[in-house]
Write a protein that holds these residues in place. Sequence first.
Motif, PDB file in Angstrom:
ATOM      1  N   ALA A  51       0.612  -0.812   0.126  1.00  0.00           N
ATOM      2  CA  ALA A  51       0.029   0.095   0.415  1.00  0.00           C
ATOM      3  C   ALA A  51       0.801   1.626   0.382  1.00  0.00           C
ATOM      4  CB  ALA A  51      -1.242   0.078   0.960  1.00  0.00           C
ATOM      5  N   SER A  52       1.138   2.228  -1.107  1.00  0.00           N
ATOM      6  CA  SER A  52       1.708   3.437  -1.336  1.00  0.00           C
ATOM      7  C   SER A  52       1.337   4.237  -0.233  1.00  0.00           C
ATOM      8  CB  SER A  52       1.488   3.711  -2.392  1.00  0.00           C
ATOM      9  OG  SER A  52       0.088   3.585  -3.112  1.00  0.00           O
ATOM     10  N   LYS A  53       1.820   5.412   0.274  1.00  0.00           N
ATOM     11  CA  LYS A  53       1.067   6.559   0.684  1.00  0.00           C
ATOM     12  C   LYS A  53       1.285   7.629  -0.150  1.00  0.00           C
ATOM     13  CE  LYS A  53       4.658   5.745   4.816  1.00  0.00           C
ATOM     14  NZ  LYS A  53       5.654   6.323   5.612  1.00  0.00           N
ATOM     15  N   VAL A  54       0.045   8.251   0.355  1.00  0.00           N
ATOM     16  CA  VAL A  54      -0.322   9.444  -1.035  1.00  0.00           C
ATOM     17  C   VAL A  54       1.101  11.046  -0.281  1.00  0.00           C
ATOM     18  CG1 VAL A  54      -1.832  11.357  -1.108  1.00  0.00           C
ATOM     19  CG2 VAL A  54      -2.460   9.223  -1.234  1.00  0.00           C
ATOM     20  N   PRO A  55       1.657  11.080  -1.351  1.00  0.00           N
ATOM     21  CA  PRO A  55       2.473  12.522  -0.989  1.00  0.00           C
ATOM     22  C   PRO A  55       1.593  13.927  -0.801  1.00  0.00           C
ATOM     23  CG  PRO A  55       2.923  11.538  -3.161  1.00  0.00           C
ATOM     24  CD  PRO A  55       1.615  10.633  -2.876  1.00  0.00           C
ATOM     25  N   GLY A  56       2.020  13.977   0.757  1.00  0.00           N
ATOM     26  CA  GLY A  56       2.050  15.858   1.096  1.00  0.00           C
ATOM     27  C   GLY A  56       0.543  15.494   1.750  1.00  0.00           C
ATOM     28  N   VAL A  57      -0.400  14.203   2.259  1.00  0.00           N
ATOM     29  CA  VAL A  57      -1.431  13.947   2.637  1.00  0.00           C
ATOM     30  C   VAL A  57      -0.795  12.297   3.874  1.00  0.00           C
ATOM     31  CG1 VAL A  57      -3.886  12.654   2.513  1.00  0.00           C
ATOM     32  CG2 VAL A  57      -2.731  14.114   0.867  1.00  0.00           C
ATOM     33  N   LEU A  58      -0.879  12.618   4.621  1.00  0.00           N
ATOM     34  CA  LEU A  58      -1.319  12.041   6.299  1.00  0.00           C
ATOM     35  C   LEU A  58      -2.121  11.166   6.583  1.00  0.00           C
ATOM     36  CD1 LEU A  58       0.845  10.608   8.248  1.00  0.00           C
ATOM     37  CD2 LEU A  58       0.263  12.349   9.586  1.00  0.00           C
ATOM     38  N   ILE A  59      -2.459   9.900   6.592  1.00  0.00           N
ATOM     39  CA  ILE A  59      -3.582   9.404   6.725  1.00  0.00           C
ATOM     40  C   ILE A  59      -3.978   8.178   7.229  1.00  0.00           C
ATOM     41  CG2 ILE A  59      -5.459   7.881   6.000  1.00  0.00           C
ATOM     42  CD1 ILE A  59      -4.517   8.606   2.554  1.00  0.00           C
ATOM     43  N   LEU A  60      -4.243   8.581   8.893  1.00  0.00           N
ATOM     44  CA  LEU A  60      -4.555   7.467  10.525  1.00  0.00           C
ATOM     45  C   LEU A  60      -5.728   7.606  10.299  1.00  0.00           C
ATOM     46  CD1 LEU A  60      -1.962  10.292  11.894  1.00  0.00           C
ATOM     47  CD2 LEU A  60      -1.691   7.751  11.339  1.00  0.00           C
ATOM     48  N   ARG A  61      -6.279   5.697  11.202  1.00  0.00           N
ATOM     49  CA  ARG A  61      -7.349   5.458  11.372  1.00  0.00           C
ATOM     50  C   ARG A  61      -6.816   5.582  12.956  1.00  0.00           C
ATOM     51  NH1 ARG A  61      -7.673   0.106   8.749  1.00  0.00           N
ATOM     52  NH2 ARG A  61      -7.201  -0.381  10.545  1.00  0.00           N
ATOM     53  N   VAL A  62      -8.002   5.437  13.912  1.00  0.00           N
ATOM     54  CA  VAL A  62      -8.528   5.314  15.280  1.00  0.00           C
ATOM     55  C   VAL A  62      -8.778   4.517  15.501  1.00  0.00           C
ATOM     56  CG1 VAL A  62      -8.926   6.575  17.031  1.00  0.00           C
ATOM     57  CG2 VAL A  62      -8.213   8.042  15.434  1.00  0.00           C
ATOM     58  N   ASP A  63      -8.812   3.012  16.041  1.00  0.00           N
ATOM     59  CA  ASP A  63      -9.362   1.913  15.931  1.00  0.00           C
ATOM     60  C   ASP A  63      -9.672   1.822  17.471  1.00  0.00           C
ATOM     61  OD1 ASP A  63      -8.443   1.416  13.573  1.00  0.00           O
ATOM     62  OD2 ASP A  63      -6.764   0.674  14.256  1.00  0.00           O
ATOM     63  N   SER A  64     -10.351   3.344  18.100  1.00  0.00           N
ATOM     64  CA  SER A  64     -11.047   3.192  19.216  1.00  0.00           C
ATOM     65  C   SER A  64     -12.603   4.358  19.659  1.00  0.00           C
ATOM     66  CB  SER A  64     -10.288   2.982  20.356  1.00  0.00           C
ATOM     67  OG  SER A  64     -10.915   3.483  21.487  1.00  0.00           O
ATOM     68  N   ALA A  65     -13.114   3.820  20.375  1.00  0.00           N
ATOM     69  CA  ALA A  65     -13.356   4.702  20.688  1.00  0.00           C
ATOM     70  C   ALA A  65     -12.942   5.998  21.635  1.00  0.00           C
ATOM     71  CB  ALA A  65     -14.997   4.611  21.419  1.00  0.00           C
ATOM     72  N   ILE A  66     -13.699   7.438  20.886  1.00  0.00           N
ATOM     73  CA  ILE A  66     -12.729   8.286  21.731  1.00  0.00           C
ATOM     74  C   ILE A  66     -12.714   8.876  22.968  1.00  0.00           C
ATOM     75  CG2 ILE A  66     -11.152  10.850  21.555  1.00  0.00           C
ATOM     76  CD1 ILE A  66     -11.745   9.907  18.676  1.00  0.00           C
ATOM     77  N   TYR A  67     -12.543   9.016  24.137  1.00  0.00           N
ATOM     78  CA  TYR A  67     -13.114   9.001  25.606  1.00  0.00           C
ATOM     79  C   TYR A  67     -12.452   9.598  25.931  1.00  0.00           C
ATOM     80  CZ  TYR A  67     -16.552   5.825  24.975  1.00  0.00           C
ATOM     81  OH  TYR A  67     -17.612   5.021  23.884  1.00  0.00           O
ATOM     82  N   PHE A  68     -12.804  10.162  27.560  1.00  0.00           N
ATOM     83  CA  PHE A  68     -11.591  10.813  28.730  1.00  0.00           C
ATOM     84  C   PHE A  68     -10.341   9.917  28.725  1.00  0.00           C
ATOM     85  CE2 PHE A  68     -14.255   8.597  31.308  1.00  0.00           C
ATOM     86  CZ  PHE A  68     -13.652   8.414  32.703  1.00  0.00           C
TER      87      PHE A  68
END
Length: 659
Positions: free
Chosen positions: A532-549
């Motif tokens: 899988a190739s990265k997109v130049p100038g773009v950072l793509i991240l996936r958060v694999d959890s609910a976001i809580y305190f």
Amino acid sequence: MKSNSISAENDISSNISSQPHQRKVGNNTSSHSHKVEVPPKRNLLHDFSTTFKEIFFHDDPLYELRDQPKRKKFLLGIQSFFPIVGWARDYNLKKFRGDLIAGLTIASLCIPQDIGYAKLANVPSQYGLYTSFVPPLIYAAMGSSRDIAIGPVAVVSLLLGDMLKKEIDPKKHLNEYLRLAFTATFFAGITEAALGLLRLGFIIEFLSHAAVVGFMAGAAITIALQQLKGLLGISVFTTQTDIVHVMDSVWSNVHHGWNWETVVIGISFLAFLLTTKFIASKNKKLFWVAAIAPMISVIISTFCVYITRADKRGVSIVRHIDKGINKSSVHKIYWSGTYLAKGARIGIIAGMVGLTEAVAIGRTFATLKDYPIDGNKEMLALGVMNIAGSLTSCIVATGSFSRSAVNYMAGCNTAVSNIVMSMVVLLTLYVITPLFKYTPNAVIAAIIISAVAGLIDFKAAYHIWKVDKLDFMALLGAFFGVIFKSVEIGLLVAVVLSLAKILLQVTRPRITLLGNLMGTTIYRNVEQYPNASKVPGVLILRVDSAIYFSNANYIKERILRWLRDENDLNKKQGLPDIEHLIVEMSPVIDIDTTGIQSLEELHKVLTKRDIQLEIANPGPVVIEKLIAAKYTDRIGHEHIFLTVGDAVAQCAPKAIEDA
């Protein structure tokens, strides 16, 4: 891109109603027709009732009552508390034949085991038999499992005995000890019944499978080590249960404390019992060989000791077992005083362990036979039977895996097999108990050792090691906690490690770097898909959890660290700096106010660095909260996309064309 090119990672795509101010996203593609939509507003009462139902009534227990006449509803209501009302209507002679054979088979196994488990709990032998008389009758009427065999079990008996003797010495104050045991049994029943009635059964799920495997294995070794006293004929033995004290006690008596006749009896019958178990494991049709082996061992050894009077040469025997059925113990339970609280504490712990074991056994055999089992009804049945047991001189009862396995293989059809077993125990209490007088304790020890050997699950431990190393650490923690300290400490370690794993996963969720699969609009984890190739100038991240305190600050800092590392890497490779950060939020099932605040702080930091934050595929709950917090206004609706592909198409259209 083709008009139907939608990123395959949209596992939780929002198909909910839109708000007029939301704009369509995309760039020069027909995906303009797709956008992140907002669910219709629901009132607070509806949200609360839905959440409440999912927590306490996820199994929809009233489903069968729908569209039924009142009389039918009444019968179904009774049946929900007493399943026997349902299956008794279809009961026939063919089913009884299977239950009779199974009941007689497990009775031959349970009688010698009950005598041994009573010794583990430090109570006279008849109390083990009492526990296989009353509780199975109650369970037969209220339990939903067809295969589980009820009675005292090794782990719970050891746990009970270990905790009780820390409060009262059973040798010096037996009557007070028994009173505390009945009090603990009463509160074990109250705990189990309360969890069932309040539908709080999910609490026992906090004890992970790995921790249970480790705890059971440690308990099995501890129980086996405790039996060395009877197996070797040692008269002076440690009261501690840890392996260091036990082995020290064994070896310190090696020259003058062992009785050679006892050793011969114990080792011979242990070899016989283990051989029969091996034969049964190799040929399932010969399960009955292992099932009747304990009773055969008792009969032969008792006869041999009686005719040789080996008891006069130092062979320890069972001696007296009271005849007759259970006596009332209502007046013996501590209803006040300091022992009330102590009994409650011990009972709650023993009840939870028994509950965990019984529900796991019930589910295992229900899966094998493909019939439904209600965990909350099981808890209620187990609770009521232990409450009744505490009032009739019983110790804590639960499901026995070894007996349940024999019950299953013997062809049981319903809980009538428990009734048959109970009647055989009743007959034993009235007629046969005097015959156990000359039964050598070495044989009882051998029976217990052979029974608990099955609790050490090497295959499960190896499987856990191969699949999840963190789970295996929990297994080892529980195992070593039991054998080097005590069963109580081992249980505590098992619970703590199980909760620690949950907390670790909640507070430190995975954040993964995504790349594009060549020739598609699919974006996947670059570790899983190295091509899988990265997109130049773009950072793509996936958060694999609910976001809580509990994890919001970590997620923000981890994203910024990803950004720093990628920029450093780009500089080394002569690639352009990151201008767009896309956060893929498909796995984010929920977000709280702290999580939203963390996203706002992230947006401010990125804005100062001239980096645009883009959000891809927020779910219905998340987008609703982001709009309510006006976060979408601050970030801009045009920066919220249905898919990562749409976001990349707008942020880096040239990269898409090159792909």
